[in-house]
Design a protein around this motif. Structure first.
Motif, PDB file in Angstrom:
ATOM      1  N   LEU A 198      15.060  -9.897 -65.995  1.00  0.00           N
ATOM      2  CA  LEU A 198      14.558  -9.236 -67.198  1.00  0.00           C
ATOM      3  C   LEU A 198      13.046  -9.091 -67.169  1.00  0.00           C
ATOM      4  O   LEU A 198      12.503  -8.066 -67.590  1.00  0.00           O
ATOM      5  CB  LEU A 198      14.992 -10.010 -68.444  1.00  0.00           C
ATOM      6  CG  LEU A 198      16.454  -9.886 -68.814  1.00  0.00           C
ATOM      7  CD1 LEU A 198      16.783 -10.826 -69.974  1.00  0.00           C
ATOM      8  CD2 LEU A 198      16.797  -8.460 -69.180  1.00  0.00           C
ATOM      9  N   SER A 199      12.354 -10.096 -66.682  1.00  0.00           N
ATOM     10  CA  SER A 199      10.895 -10.006 -66.634  1.00  0.00           C
ATOM     11  C   SER A 199      10.447  -8.937 -65.646  1.00  0.00           C
ATOM     12  O   SER A 199       9.464  -8.237 -65.890  1.00  0.00           O
ATOM     13  CB  SER A 199      10.279 -11.358 -66.294  1.00  0.00           C
ATOM     14  OG  SER A 199      10.609 -11.737 -64.985  1.00  0.00           O
ATOM     15  N   LEU A 200      11.166  -8.804 -64.536  1.00  0.00           N
ATOM     16  CA  LEU A 200      10.817  -7.765 -63.573  1.00  0.00           C
ATOM     17  C   LEU A 200      11.102  -6.377 -64.128  1.00  0.00           C
ATOM     18  O   LEU A 200      10.309  -5.451 -63.947  1.00  0.00           O
ATOM     19  CB  LEU A 200      11.593  -7.970 -62.272  1.00  0.00           C
ATOM     20  CG  LEU A 200      11.178  -9.155 -61.427  1.00  0.00           C
ATOM     21  CD1 LEU A 200      12.150  -9.331 -60.259  1.00  0.00           C
ATOM     22  CD2 LEU A 200       9.768  -8.970 -60.893  1.00  0.00           C
ATOM     23  N   LEU A 201      12.218  -6.241 -64.803  1.00  0.00           N
ATOM     24  CA  LEU A 201      12.597  -4.930 -65.325  1.00  0.00           C
ATOM     25  C   LEU A 201      11.796  -4.531 -66.557  1.00  0.00           C
ATOM     26  O   LEU A 201      11.676  -3.352 -66.858  1.00  0.00           O
ATOM     27  CB  LEU A 201      14.094  -4.912 -65.645  1.00  0.00           C
ATOM     28  CG  LEU A 201      15.003  -5.010 -64.432  1.00  0.00           C
ATOM     29  CD1 LEU A 201      16.459  -5.111 -64.877  1.00  0.00           C
ATOM     30  CD2 LEU A 201      14.817  -3.827 -63.510  1.00  0.00           C
ATOM     31  N   SER A 202      11.242  -5.490 -67.266  1.00  0.00           N
ATOM     32  CA  SER A 202      10.482  -5.150 -68.466  1.00  0.00           C
ATOM     33  C   SER A 202       9.189  -4.430 -68.119  1.00  0.00           C
ATOM     34  O   SER A 202       8.659  -3.678 -68.929  1.00  0.00           O
ATOM     35  CB  SER A 202      10.186  -6.401 -69.289  1.00  0.00           C
ATOM     36  OG  SER A 202       9.296  -7.243 -68.596  1.00  0.00           O
TER      37      SER A 202
END
Length: 44
Positions: free
Chosen positions: A15-19
């Protein structure tokens, strides 16, 4: 228990990468910029 924690950590990392890239277009631009930086470093 360990598997649950590992799954949770993996999900948070994803999620942090995709955000950072809200769209596929944004992700493509990020990858392109990374490739250009590698090319600049290799030609120096």
């Amino acid at each position: 228990m360990k598997r649950t924690v590992a799954t949770l950590l993996a999900a948070l990392m994803a999620l942090s990468l995709l955000s950072g890239c809200n769209t596929m277009r944004g992700m493509g631009e990020d990858i392109e910029q990374g490739g250009e930086a590698i090319q600049r470093q290799s030609s120096s």
